[in-house]
Design an enzyme around this catalytic site. Sequence first.
Site, PDB file in Angstrom:
ATOM      1  N   CYS A 196       1.091  -1.130   0.570  1.00 50.10           N
ATOM      2  CA  CYS A 196      -0.330   0.076   0.052  1.00 50.10           C
ATOM      3  C   CYS A 196       0.723   1.071   0.257  1.00 50.10           C
ATOM      4  O   CYS A 196       2.170   1.592  -1.429  1.00 50.10           O
ATOM      5  CB  CYS A 196      -1.073   0.044   1.147  1.00 50.10           C
ATOM      6  SG  CYS A 196      -1.991   1.320   1.293  1.00 50.10           S
TER       7      CYS A 196
ATOM      8  N   GLU B 212      -2.223  -9.095   3.806  1.00 48.27           N
ATOM      9  CA  GLU B 212      -2.546  -9.501   5.118  1.00 48.27           C
ATOM     10  C   GLU B 212      -4.601  -9.267   5.152  1.00 48.27           C
ATOM     11  O   GLU B 212      -5.041 -10.424   6.076  1.00 48.27           O
ATOM     12  CB  GLU B 212      -1.962  -8.554   6.134  1.00 48.27           C
ATOM     13  CG  GLU B 212      -2.367  -7.454   6.157  1.00 48.27           C
ATOM     14  CD  GLU B 212      -2.217  -6.044   4.772  1.00 48.27           C
ATOM     15  OE1 GLU B 212      -2.771  -5.340   5.297  1.00 48.27           O
ATOM     16  OE2 GLU B 212      -1.638  -6.507   4.522  1.00 48.27           O
TER      17      GLU B 212
ATOM     18  N   HIS C 125      -3.987  -5.315   0.027  1.00 46.35           N
ATOM     19  CA  HIS C 125      -3.258  -5.628   1.375  1.00 46.35           C
ATOM     20  C   HIS C 125      -3.230  -7.081   1.266  1.00 46.35           C
ATOM     21  O   HIS C 125      -4.648  -8.063   1.790  1.00 46.35           O
ATOM     22  CB  HIS C 125      -4.242  -4.902   2.088  1.00 46.35           C
ATOM     23  CG  HIS C 125      -4.539  -3.503   2.492  1.00 46.35           C
ATOM     24  ND1 HIS C 125      -3.538  -3.253   3.494  1.00 46.35           N
ATOM     25  CD2 HIS C 125      -4.830  -2.326   1.837  1.00 46.35           C
ATOM     26  CE1 HIS C 125      -3.727  -1.919   3.647  1.00 46.35           C
ATOM     27  NE2 HIS C 125      -5.198  -1.914   2.843  1.00 46.35           N
TER      28      HIS C 125
END
Length: 377
Positions: free
Chosen positions: A248, A335, A333
């Site tokens: 990001c 994650e 993202h």
Amino acid sequence: MQARLLLEDGTLFTGKSFGAEVEKTGEVVFNTGITGYQEVLSDPSYCGQIVTMTHPLIGNYGISRDDFESIAPSIHGFIVRRYEPRPSNWRAECSLGDLLKEYGIPGITDIDTRMLTRIIRHHGTMKGILTTSSKSVEELQEMVAAASIDELRNQVARTSTQHIYSSPGTKERIVLVDFGAKNGILRELNQRDCDVVIVPHDTTAEEIRRLNPDGIQLSNGPGDPKDVPYAAKMISELLGEYPIFGICLGHQLLSLACGADTEKLKFGHRGGNHPVKELATGRCHITSQNHGYTVNEASIAGTDLEVTHINNNDKTVEGVRHKKYPAFSVQYHPEASPGPYDNSYLFDRFIEMIREHKRQHPRKSRQIELMARAKGE
């Protein structure tokens, strides 16, 4: 209690308050996620923003201590169509409204979030004020106009850790540069038994070298990447020396460090269902995203970067890698939190990149290297 949202273009929404009885200005944005509102409001990347959830029912499963992505929320306001004050979930420890009140965040419900989202999509993100006060519209307009743009900047310094700390592991040592990092990134590295050292956003290249890392993780974070030029400088000094993985804001900073440029999107990408194409395989990944800036694709020409991923909706750059050095980054993202975990394999790719780099460039053991430095060798 009544609550009102006034946009800088003069549009006024009147609804009911379900958060703190306060007044906050911020950048009004929207998120298309169906679930994950707790992860959204605790994501440091939303620092200084007033977040609109486009899904019509929010609050139905309450708040759980296990789902926070930071110690405390950084958002300036929360907007929903319908708020459910009585959650039905065995994990729930309190309601969404209770959480907002605890952290002094205003919330508004019973407004037309479809209309608000269309305004943002058409005109772009804009400043707004969310209030429970009885001030006149004219007074609120003056407050929105007077809101300093600096209040919507410098978010990285507000969300980053101020001190170095560690999350010990037995395998690769990763320096995680915290620009407003989500817990999900640390969680993914911990699951791979990495020895993680988390450092502040303004840590210098030399300070990172002293930590003797095997690789460097550049975290997500809020705001404009050009507001932290010192971070791009640090990255440029470490390129080629250590494997680097950016996420990001970290992706944007890596691109700036390599000579590319960034620009602001009209209304950003925020949600858990953004399709991204991996150019090498042609495979489409469904990703979780939260950003208002992007890397300008034309600016990549002439640099040592190449585009690896693009957004299937608007064709913006979603990933790059360095042609010479072990460094890559993605705009989305991996994650998740909230969103699909389909892309967590990128952390495995990062670990493999580190191991390959160590095979090609064997170094002295940490103890020998530290002793040599102490002797000035």
